[in-house]
Design a protein around this motif. Structure first.
Motif, PDB file in Angstrom:
ATOM      1  N   GLY A  57       0.946  -1.973   0.080  1.00 41.78           N
ATOM      2  CA  GLY A  57      -0.243  -0.253  -0.434  1.00 41.78           C
ATOM      3  C   GLY A  57       1.104   1.161   0.139  1.00 41.78           C
ATOM      4  O   GLY A  57       1.799   1.574  -0.456  1.00 41.78           O
ATOM      5  N   GLU A  92      -4.535   1.422   0.973  1.00 40.02           N
ATOM      6  CA  GLU A  92      -4.061  -0.550   1.140  1.00 40.02           C
ATOM      7  C   GLU A  92      -4.805  -0.701  -0.493  1.00 40.02           C
ATOM      8  O   GLU A  92      -5.609  -0.121  -0.730  1.00 40.02           O
ATOM      9  CB  GLU A  92      -4.614  -1.601   2.240  1.00 40.02           C
ATOM     10  N   TYR A  95      -8.416  -3.131   0.257  1.00 45.77           N
ATOM     11  CA  TYR A  95      -8.917  -3.143   1.398  1.00 45.77           C
ATOM     12  C   TYR A  95     -10.132  -3.601   1.316  1.00 45.77           C
ATOM     13  O   TYR A  95     -10.938  -4.033   0.646  1.00 45.77           O
ATOM     14  CB  TYR A  95      -9.219  -1.373   0.877  1.00 45.77           C
ATOM     15  N   THR A 102      -8.208   1.864   7.310  1.00 50.11           N
ATOM     16  CA  THR A 102      -7.333   1.816   5.770  1.00 50.11           C
ATOM     17  C   THR A 102      -8.021   1.968   5.243  1.00 50.11           C
ATOM     18  O   THR A 102      -9.534   2.592   5.690  1.00 50.11           O
ATOM     19  CB  THR A 102      -6.109   1.112   6.001  1.00 50.11           C
TER      20      THR A 102
END
Ligand SMILES: [Zn+2]
Ligand SMILES: [Zn+2]
Length: 168
Positions: A57, A92, A95, A102
């Motif tokens: 990420g 990320e 995700y 995040t």
């Protein structure tokens, strides 16, 4: 959100861990408020820092700033001051929305606006005071006791109100 002033192309960043991209953005973030503090609609927020490629990420590290309006919880006086918050958040590739801590990388872009909003809202004071010694409003006539002495102070106030104010 139709358009974001905080959307950044990450094509220049590449995927080599450690490579960095400077970020210096300004724009409007909507709906930044808690009960007694908020960022006025139309006020620009500022974000400075850098994106860094990491395994899986992109990490953002930096500072968000905006002018906030606070309303004193005792006398209701509104005043403006600068809200400044340090941010370190991960975007990320894989995700998972339900994990919640995040943010997503959307193709070749990251949208830092959501992150800025979350950080500003968390930094807004939940119970602001115009000053630690604010005298508040008279419980009898509603006068602002910082500005006038209406004379009710000692003969009209139910002492339970004072205790309530301390507990709030
Ligand atoms: Zn006050
Ligand atoms: Zn009074």
């Amino acid at each position: 959100m139709a358009r974001s002033d905080f959307k950044v192309s990450v094509t220049r960043l590449g995927k080599t861990p450690g490579s960095r991209l400077e970020v210096d953005l300004s724009g409007e973030i909507s709906e930044v408020f808690v009960s007694s503090a908020w960022v006025e609609k139309g006020t620009f927020s500022h974000l400075r820092g850098y994106l860094e490629a990491v395994h899986g990420g992109i990490l953002f590290t930096g500072v968000a700033e905006a002018e906030m309006t606070t309303e004193c919880r005792r006398c209701l006086r509104q005043s403006k001051s600068q809200l400044k918050v340090e941010i370190c958040e991960l975007f990320e590739e894989n995700y998972q929305e339900d994990e919640g801590d995040t943010y997503p990388i959307k193709g070749e872009f990251v949208d830092l606006g959501e992150m800025v909003r979350d950080a500003l809202i968390l930094a807004l004071p939940p119970a602001p005071l115009c000053g630690a010694d604010c005298k508040g409003l008279c419980q009898v006539c509603g006068a602002n006791l910082n500005e006038v002495d209406c004379g009710h102070r000692d003969d009209g106030i139910d002492p339970r109100f004072r205790i309530l104010d301390q507990l709030r």
